[in-house]
Design an enzyme around this catalytic site. Structure first.
Site, PDB file in Angstrom:
ATOM      1  N   HIS A 118     -53.418  40.786 -19.795  1.00  0.00           N
ATOM      2  CA  HIS A 118     -53.169  39.850 -18.841  1.00  0.00           C
ATOM      3  C   HIS A 118     -51.832  40.283 -17.908  1.00  0.00           C
ATOM      4  CE1 HIS A 118     -54.700  37.918 -22.558  1.00  0.00           C
ATOM      5  NE2 HIS A 118     -55.246  36.825 -21.610  1.00  0.00           N
ATOM      6  N   GLU A 156     -67.601  37.268 -16.115  1.00  0.00           N
ATOM      7  CA  GLU A 156     -67.120  37.741 -14.727  1.00  0.00           C
ATOM      8  C   GLU A 156     -68.221  38.467 -13.836  1.00  0.00           C
ATOM      9  OE1 GLU A 156     -65.868  37.814 -17.613  1.00  0.00           O
ATOM     10  OE2 GLU A 156     -63.989  36.722 -17.379  1.00  0.00           O
TER      11      GLU A 156
HETATM   12  C1  LIG Z   1     -63.574  38.476 -20.273  1.00  0.00           C
HETATM   13  C2  LIG Z   1     -62.470  37.464 -20.352  1.00  0.00           C
HETATM   14  N1  LIG Z   1     -62.527  36.441 -19.257  1.00  0.00           N
HETATM   15  C3  LIG Z   1     -61.926  35.286 -19.466  1.00  0.00           C
HETATM   16  C4  LIG Z   1     -60.760  35.139 -20.452  1.00  0.00           C
HETATM   17  C5  LIG Z   1     -59.921  34.136 -20.595  1.00  0.00           C
HETATM   18  N2  LIG Z   1     -60.254  33.212 -21.635  1.00  0.00           N
HETATM   19  C6  LIG Z   1     -59.361  33.298 -22.880  1.00  0.00           C
HETATM   20  S1  LIG Z   1     -60.089  32.327 -23.998  1.00  0.00           S
HETATM   21  C7  LIG Z   1     -61.146  31.695 -23.014  1.00  0.00           C
HETATM   22  C8  LIG Z   1     -62.163  30.712 -23.452  1.00  0.00           C
HETATM   23  C9  LIG Z   1     -62.782  31.170 -24.741  1.00  0.00           C
HETATM   24  O1  LIG Z   1     -63.618  30.255 -25.266  1.00  0.00           O
HETATM   25  P1  LIG Z   1     -64.424  30.287 -26.514  1.00  0.00           P
HETATM   26  O2  LIG Z   1     -65.169  31.618 -26.271  1.00  0.00           O
HETATM   27  O3  LIG Z   1     -65.228  29.090 -26.745  1.00  0.00           O
HETATM   28  O4  LIG Z   1     -63.460  30.381 -27.547  1.00  0.00           O
HETATM   29  P2  LIG Z   1     -62.407  29.350 -27.834  1.00  0.00           P
HETATM   30  O5  LIG Z   1     -60.959  29.546 -27.150  1.00  0.00           O
HETATM   31  O6  LIG Z   1     -62.735  28.011 -28.093  1.00  0.00           O
HETATM   32  O7  LIG Z   1     -61.827  29.668 -29.380  1.00  0.00           O
HETATM   33  C10 LIG Z   1     -61.267  32.238 -21.684  1.00  0.00           C
HETATM   34  C11 LIG Z   1     -62.110  31.798 -20.717  1.00  0.00           C
HETATM   35  C12 LIG Z   1     -60.716  36.274 -21.361  1.00  0.00           C
HETATM   36  N3  LIG Z   1     -59.861  36.441 -22.403  1.00  0.00           N
HETATM   37  N4  LIG Z   1     -61.782  37.329 -21.341  1.00  0.00           N
END
Ligand SMILES: Cc1ncc(C[n+]2csc(CCOP(=O)(O)OP(=O)(O)O)c2C)c(N)n1
Ligand SMILES: [Mg+2]
Lengths: 364, 324
Positions: B129, B60
């Site tokens: 959220h 972000e």
């Molecule tokens: C700071 C932040 N930005 C956005 C999100 C929304 N979000 C939740 S999970 C996710 C993707 C995470 O991807 P990854 O680190 O590859 O983990 P995975 O879900 O694949 O296990 C996002 C963008 C969040 N929770 N926190």
């Protein structure tokens, strides 16, 4: 600076023996059964949200199986199965999914935010990457307190772009903190592909910039994941500092129960990875080495599912959280202004009745 | 005129702005092929190409920081942050950079950009959220903070925000994304920032609110009406800069005021409304100003419907103030 991306010729102490492999297989199966059950409960509207580990069981549990009981595991969304393997009672796991009164976090976190103090497993906040510097600080504290426990810090491919990742790895490198970074590269961060997350060839390359040796491993080969993390643990315990272990795997289902992955990825890609299923791979190996009998997997599945169902049944009946918990645990003691807010609220509830749950659903 | 939900109106607003001005571009996490977690950006990549609507790495801080640079150099970025809660990793770029650029450069450099972000509770999203962090941002000079509550306003205020010369934090009440529908004109129109909206007039109590609380206010007002209390509902819709004269005028009209928001009470936006009225219209007040707010706690999960002000709590305050 060494940047060893191979995992061959691991020292004997780090390889998993036959009994260990079989045990790991059962944990992987349990996690898959559990995810299936949780998805069913979600579809039935009994729980709010599920982020599954389907396809990642080998990476998550293989990696976590290398930890000693005194080590800590810092988690993201999908490591609940590792907590279970290391001591989180199944009842607490399911209570957390129901967010009911038996949940040790008092129903305050969304589903899939497990914690288990007994096995050193704090819950993830939800904010991607924030656990990474926490784990580094806790590793620092571990050494300062004269303990040889190591902190395994799990996170996803997406999290490698977060501020927490950069700060955490940098500090850990400078401090030679006793930790192992476990990056579960499952191909996707919601709808963003790993290839869009970085211009580096691999997330393992990022270790170079921080002076941290990195290993890149087939994340669908559970024993290989175990070995790689075990090597990192040995280094950390010997005072040699952190290691970055990148486990290449694939998130077989949507990001969560609410995500439709067909909008952003191809069926062919999913099918390609389905052929490399980590449970099937370990099953083949165990069958070949005579450590698993023909048909035993099916028996295990029905046994594990029955165990899970019994606990679900128990947790369905649990009470929701009491209203007074609204103002508890904000501080060590409920301060006066919160007492007043709660008393006023309680007074309105007495006179006018309780608010009704809304029908909003989690979108992601 | 087509009937749209609030999230469809946001989508329409983005498309309208992008059609009108090639320098408008949309980016963030999951805004591309997925079309946004709430589908606010659906169809943008297919219509405008991935040069003008694209996914970014998961940062972000990176999203807002690069938006500032784009805005300084001739583009009109509309950045999406998945949830208001994840503006905090970008807090520095919003508060110290975007908001202060015009001032610190003596007006030589500016950041005409929009950060769109879903905010508030109602989806069982737990602590991270669901937050309503508007007060952190309304404490920031140089930033504009806009909160629509109807589909018409969502599109009109969004277009006005995109065309505005200053950085705008555009808070979209996620609880209303699909629960409210309304007529939305096709093509370009805008709703002026810093003007409040009179939702309904009533003679007895003025109820100030914004975002998802507007629908709660309307339900409470219906119940009050049944008891013979006329409620004058005001949707603030831009929190910063606030339509102060409008607030004072509405407060004076009834002499009795309730302020409603779902964010925590202490130093919440309601405190500003209350202080404004106390400073400049106290002599018109016939009752103490009442606030109905979330608790001064983190946002709960299973108990969210108790945390969020509901029509019962609002009605209770309305009756208290009306009968004072
Ligand atoms: C700071 C932040 N930005 C956005 C999100 C929304 N979000 C939740 S999970 C996710 C993707 C995470 O991807 P990854 O680190 O590859 O983990 P995975 O879900 O694949 O296990 C996002 C963008 C969040 N929770 N926190
Ligand atoms: Mg991922």
């Amino acid at each position: 600076m060494s940047h060893d991306r191979s995992t061959t010729a691991a020292p004997a102490a780090t390889t998993l023996d036959a009994a260990g492999r079989r045990e790991l297989f059962v944990h992987m199966l349990r996690l898959r059964c559990l995810d299936e059950r949780m998805l069913k409960l979600q579809r039935a509207g009994r729980i709010g949200f599920v982020g599954t580990a389907r396809g990642l069981e080998g990476a998550i549990l293989g990696a976590a199986s290398a930890l000693a009981p005194r080590d800590w595991l810092w988690s993201g969304l999908r490591e609940g199965g590792a907590a279970l393997m290391r001591g989180l009672p199944l009842a607490e796991y399911i209570a957390q999914m129901y967010c009911n009164a038996n949940d040790t976090a008092k129903g305050r976190q969304m589903c899939n935010h497990f914690q288990h103090k007994g096995s050193h497993y704090p819950s993830w906040s939800s904010v991607i990457g924030t656990q990474i510097p926490h784990g580094v600080g806790a590793a620092f504290a571990e050494r300062a307190r004269g303990s040889d426990a190591v902190h395994a810090i799990f996170f996803g491919d997406g999290a490698t772009s977060s501020n927490g990742f950069h700060a955490g790895l940098n500090f850990a490198g400078v401090w030679k903190a006793p930790c192992v970074f476990v990056c579960i590269d499952n191909g996707w961060a919601i709808s963003v592909a790993s290839s869009a997350q970085t211009a580096a060839r691999s997330f393992a390359d990022k270790g170079i910039a921080y002076g941290i040796p990195a290993l890149q491993v087939d994340g669908n080969d559970a024993p290989a994941c175990h070995e790689a993390v075990a090597q990192g643990l040995l280094r950390a315990r010997a005072g040699e500092g952190p290691t970055l272990v990148v486990l290449e795997t694939y998130r077989m289902l949507g990001h969560s129960s609410s995500d439709d992955p067909t909008k952003y990825r191809s069926d062919e890609e999913v099918e390609r990875w389905a052929k490399r299923d980590p449970i099937d791979a370990l099953e083949r190996e165990l069958l070949a080495s005579g450590n698993l009998a023909e048909g035993e997997r099916a028996e295990l599945v029905s046994q594990l599912t029955a165990e899970i169902d019994a606990v679900i049944h128990e947790q369905e009946a649990a009470a929701p959280m009491a209203l007074r918990t609204l103002v508890e645990d904000v501080y060590a003691e409920v301060p006066q202004h919160l007492r007043l807010q709660y008393n006023h609220f309680h007074d309105v509830v007495q006179r006018r009745g309780e608010a009704l749950p809304g029908d909003g659903a989690f979108p992601l | 005129m087509p009937e749209l939900t609030l999230v469809q109106a946001v989508n329409d607003g983005l498309k309208t702005a992008m059609r009108a001005d090639d320098s408008v571009l949309v980016f963030g996490e999951d805004v591309g092929p997925k079309g946004g977690v709430f589908l606010a950006t659906e169809g943008l990549t297919s219509e405008f190409g991935k040069e003008r609507c694209f996914d970014t790495p998961l940062s972000e801080d990176g999203i807002v920081g690069t938006a500032v640079g784009m805005a300084m150099n001739g583009l009109r970025p509309v950045a999406e942050i998945l949830f208001q809660d994840f503006n905090f990793p970008a807090f520095d770029q919003i508060v110290s950079e975007a908001a202060k650029l015009r001032y610190r450069s003596g007006g030589q450099y500016t950041a005409p950009m929009v950060i769109r972000t879903p905010f508030g509770g109602g989806i069982r999203g737990g602590l991270y959220h669901s937050q309503s962090g508007e007060a952190y941002f309304t404490h920031t000079a140089g930033l504009k903070v806009v909160v629509p509550s109807t589909p018409y306003d969502a599109k009109g205020l969004l277009i006005a925000s995109i065309n505005d010369p200053d950085p705008v934090l555009f808070l979209e009440p996620k609880a209303l994304y699909r629960s409210v529908k309304g007529e939305v004109p096709e093509g370009e129109y805008s709703v002026d920032l810093s003007t409040l909206r009179s939702v309904r007039s009533g003679d007895d109590v003025t109820l100030f609110c914004y975002g998802a609380m507007v629908t709660v206010a309307e339900k409470a007002a219906d119940q009050a009406q049944a008891k013979g209390i006329g409620v004058n509902i005001v949707d603030l819709r831009t929190l910063l800069p606030l339509d102060e004269e409008g607030v004072l005028e509405h407060a004076k009209r009834t002499g009795r005021v309730v302020v409603l928001h779902e964010a925590p009470r202490f130093c919440g936006f309601g405190a500003e409304i209350s202080a404004l009225i106390a400073e400049r219209a106290i002599e018109y007040m016939e009752a103490p100003i009442a606030r109905v707010t979330g608790f001064d706690t983190p946002f709960p999960n299973t108990l969210e419907h108790h945390y969020l002000p509901d029509p019962r709590r609002v009605l209770d305050a309305i009756e208290h103030v009306a009968n004072y």
